[in-house]
Design an enzyme around this catalytic site. Structure first.
Site, short mmCIF file in Angstrom:
data_model
loop_
_atom_site.label_atom_id
_atom_site.label_comp_id
_atom_site.label_asym_id
_atom_site.label_seq_id
_atom_site.Cartn_x
_atom_site.Cartn_y
_atom_site.Cartn_z
N GLU A 1 35.53 42.85 35.05
CA GLU A 1 35.43 42.90 36.52
C GLU A 1 34.74 41.67 37.09
O GLU A 1 33.97 41.00 36.39
CB GLU A 1 34.62 44.13 36.91
CG GLU A 1 35.39 45.42 36.72
CD GLU A 1 34.50 46.64 36.88
OE1 GLU A 1 33.27 46.50 36.74
OE2 GLU A 1 35.05 47.71 37.16
N ILE B 1 34.23 43.24 43.26
CA ILE B 1 35.07 42.57 44.28
C ILE B 1 36.45 42.21 43.74
O ILE B 1 37.31 41.77 44.48
CB ILE B 1 34.39 41.30 44.85
CG1 ILE B 1 33.95 40.35 43.73
CG2 ILE B 1 33.24 41.66 45.76
CD1 ILE B 1 33.41 39.03 44.25
N GLY B 2 36.66 42.38 42.47
CA GLY B 2 37.98 42.05 41.95
C GLY B 2 38.04 42.22 40.45
O GLY B 2 37.07 42.63 39.83
N ASP C 1 46.01 24.57 36.23
CA ASP C 1 46.34 25.81 36.94
C ASP C 1 45.83 25.74 38.38
O ASP C 1 45.32 26.72 38.92
CB ASP C 1 45.71 26.99 36.19
CG ASP C 1 46.29 28.33 36.64
OD1 ASP C 1 47.30 28.33 37.37
OD2 ASP C 1 45.73 29.37 36.27
O1 ACK Z 1 40.38 36.86 47.02
P1 ACK Z 1 39.14 37.45 46.52
O2 ACK Z 1 38.28 38.21 47.42
O3 ACK Z 1 38.28 36.30 45.80
O4 ACK Z 1 39.44 38.28 45.18
C1 ACK Z 1 39.24 37.53 44.03
C2 ACK Z 1 38.52 38.36 43.01
O5 ACK Z 1 37.18 37.94 42.96
C3 ACK Z 1 39.11 38.25 41.60
O6 ACK Z 1 39.07 36.92 41.18
C4 ACK Z 1 36.93 37.04 44.00
N1 ACK Z 1 36.03 36.00 43.49
C5 ACK Z 1 36.10 35.35 42.32
N2 ACK Z 1 35.08 34.49 42.21
C6 ACK Z 1 34.35 34.61 43.34
C7 ACK Z 1 33.18 33.95 43.83
N3 ACK Z 1 32.58 33.01 43.13
N4 ACK Z 1 32.72 34.31 45.03
C8 ACK Z 1 33.35 35.26 45.76
N5 ACK Z 1 34.45 35.90 45.36
C9 ACK Z 1 34.95 35.56 44.16
C10 ACK Z 1 38.25 36.44 44.40
#
Ligand code: ACK
Length: 445
Positions: free
Chosen positions: A219, A212-213, A331
């Site tokens: 990752e 997802i990111g 931050d």
């Molecule tokens: O904006 P997003 O979809 O939400 O893209 C970023 C990506 O991962 C990189 O940080 C998503 N992300 C990070 N932690 C979580 C989490 N705990 N649950 C869902 N999405 C997350 C974040």
């Protein structure tokens, strides 16, 4: 009372009331029984309440020690047993409900004593917390916020620099609130901190579903975590990419040892870590709507002011908790707040090394470090003096981001121009559609 609590009480609560006059959804609160160390409370539902109450928060403190802090607990029921109290002591309680749009107003404050069954009622008190509990520390923070938001004082930065040395000690040491445990810096013993504050998860329990990111060191994936005898839960999994140096592994797990110390509904929850096999992973609760900044950008104009303030309320509650624990985030920004399916906002990103090194936000190099300029208080930029007060500044920027649906603070101005403009007294203007009551604190005071 912490500066966050004070800030929240003085600013957001009043702003909410100015904007929405949100009623308390909690009816009459009663003491059912008390022992030497416990008090059982119950309350009624008010008529015609919406049926979307998620849970109730009960806040309490020893009446004699009002100024030294409070504790809180939560329940989904209409009753609670508060334990761990001192015998023959009067405690002040108040209760509020949490809905998808955030917390509602508190019930009246009530005094109940441990050790006897009588009710020492003082049901006439209302939630008016003003200057008596406020030390110079809090006042300075409020002034910081006032100047940040209003931009009224052209000479603020210069005057502040002169007084910064004097203030340093007061700002730097956040006194933890009794009854709330204190954050332990994992740097003192990183390996021990991982053992102490995190749970090792067997990787066979984790099912990675999709990427997802990108994190700083690997990752970010979504997936499921299986617990024997229980339903799988959705999780986000941060992985450490192969070929890492030992220092990177330590930095990566440092975030987990920080998160593992927190337990609050507005702080992203750590489920556990995988350290005994590769890839090394950090498993946290899944936040369906992702980062607050991109979430708002994708839903521009979709929410009511009350919903937006509800989101800010969540962030303020999480930051209150961190500040009470003695933790300075450094931050805080909308990109580091995550949103769940019920619009509950939770503070995330506890990787402090990134603040100084590989921050994704174009950063300004000062005294050997890199700092997210647009979100950082002037004294932190100039002297690297990070504190709960500088977190409050960042919170002001988050307020602006939220009310402008994820607009970039100071738009395309360069970092250098942002610093110069702030020094000259420039402040972010009121976002479109933002109630004046929220922008100008003084209009509510
Ligand atoms: O904006 P997003 O979809 O939400 O893209 C970023 C990506 O991962 C990189 O940080 C998503 N992300 C990070 N932690 C979580 C989490 N705990 N649950 C869902 N999405 C997350 C974040």
């Amino acid at each position: 009372m912490s500066i966050w609590e004070y800030f929240y009480t003085m600013h957001l609560t009043q702003a909410c009331e100015c904007v929405s006059a949100g009623p308390s959804l909690v009816g009459v609160v009663r003491k059912d029984w008390a022992s030497d160390n416990s008090i059982a409370l119950s309350w009624t539902e008010v008529e015609q309440q919406p049926n979307d109450i998620l849970d109730y928060e009960i806040k309490y403190y020893a009446k004699e020690q009002e100024q030294s802090g409070y504790s809180s607990t939560r329940t989904k029921a209409l009753s609670v047993v508060v334990t761990g109290l001192k015998p023959s002591t009067v405690y002040v309680f108040h209760v509020r409900a949490r809905t998808a749009a955030g917390f509602t107003a508190y019930s009246n404050k009530l005094d109940f004593s441990t050790g006897d069954s009588g009710v020492a009622a003082d049901q006439g008190q209302v939630l008016v917390v003003v200057t008596a509990a406020v030390g110079g520390f809090s006042l300075l923070v409020i002034l910081t916020l006032f100047f940040l938001i209003t931009g009224r004082c052209q000479s603020f930065i210069k005057a502040k620099r002169k007084s910064d040395d004097k203030r340093r000690d007061r700002f730097q040491n956040v006194l933890p609130v009794p009854g709330i445990k204190t954050y332990v810096d994992p740097d003192e013993d990183p390996t021990q901190a991982v053992h102490q504050f995190t749970t090792e998860i067997d990787p066979s329990r984790i099912r990675i579903e999709r990427v997802i990111g990108a994190g700083e060191l690997g990752e970010v994936c979504s997936g499921r975590l299986r617990t024997p005898g229980e339903k799988d839960i959705p999780v986000a999994i941060k992985t450490l990419k192969g070929g890492y140096a030992e220092r990177q592994r330590r930095d990566f797990l440092r975030e987990a040892s920080i998160m593992g110390q927190f337990d609050h509904p507005n702080i992203v929850r750590l489920e556990g870590v995988v350290t005994k096999s590769t890839p090394v992973m950090i498993v946290v609760e899944y936040m369906e709507n992702g980062s607050l900044d991109s979430f708002l950008r994708h839903h521009d104009g979709h929410f009511t002011v009350v919903q937006l303030v509800g989101m800010l309320h969540g962030v303020a509650s999480g930051m209150t908790y961190l500040s009470d624990m003695g933790y300075v985030h450094r931050d805080l920004s909308a990109r580091n707040v995550l949103v769940d399916e019920g619009l509950v906002c939770k503070v995330s990103d506890f990787s402090p090394s990134r603040v100084l090194e590989d921050h994704p936000e174009p950063a300004f190099n000062t005294m050997g470090g890199k700092i997210p300029i647009r979100w950082t208080a002037p004294e932190a930029i100039t002297y690297r003096k990070f504190s709960s007060a500088s977190d409050v500044w960042s919170y002001g920027i988050v307020m602006w981001e939220v009310m402008s649906y994820g607009e970039r603070p100071y738009w395309e101005m360069s970092n250098q121009d942002v610093i110069l403009s702030i020094e000259e007294g420039y402040r972010l203007p009121v976002p479109m559609g933002c109630p004046v009551a929220l922008y100008y604190r003084r209009s509510c005071l």
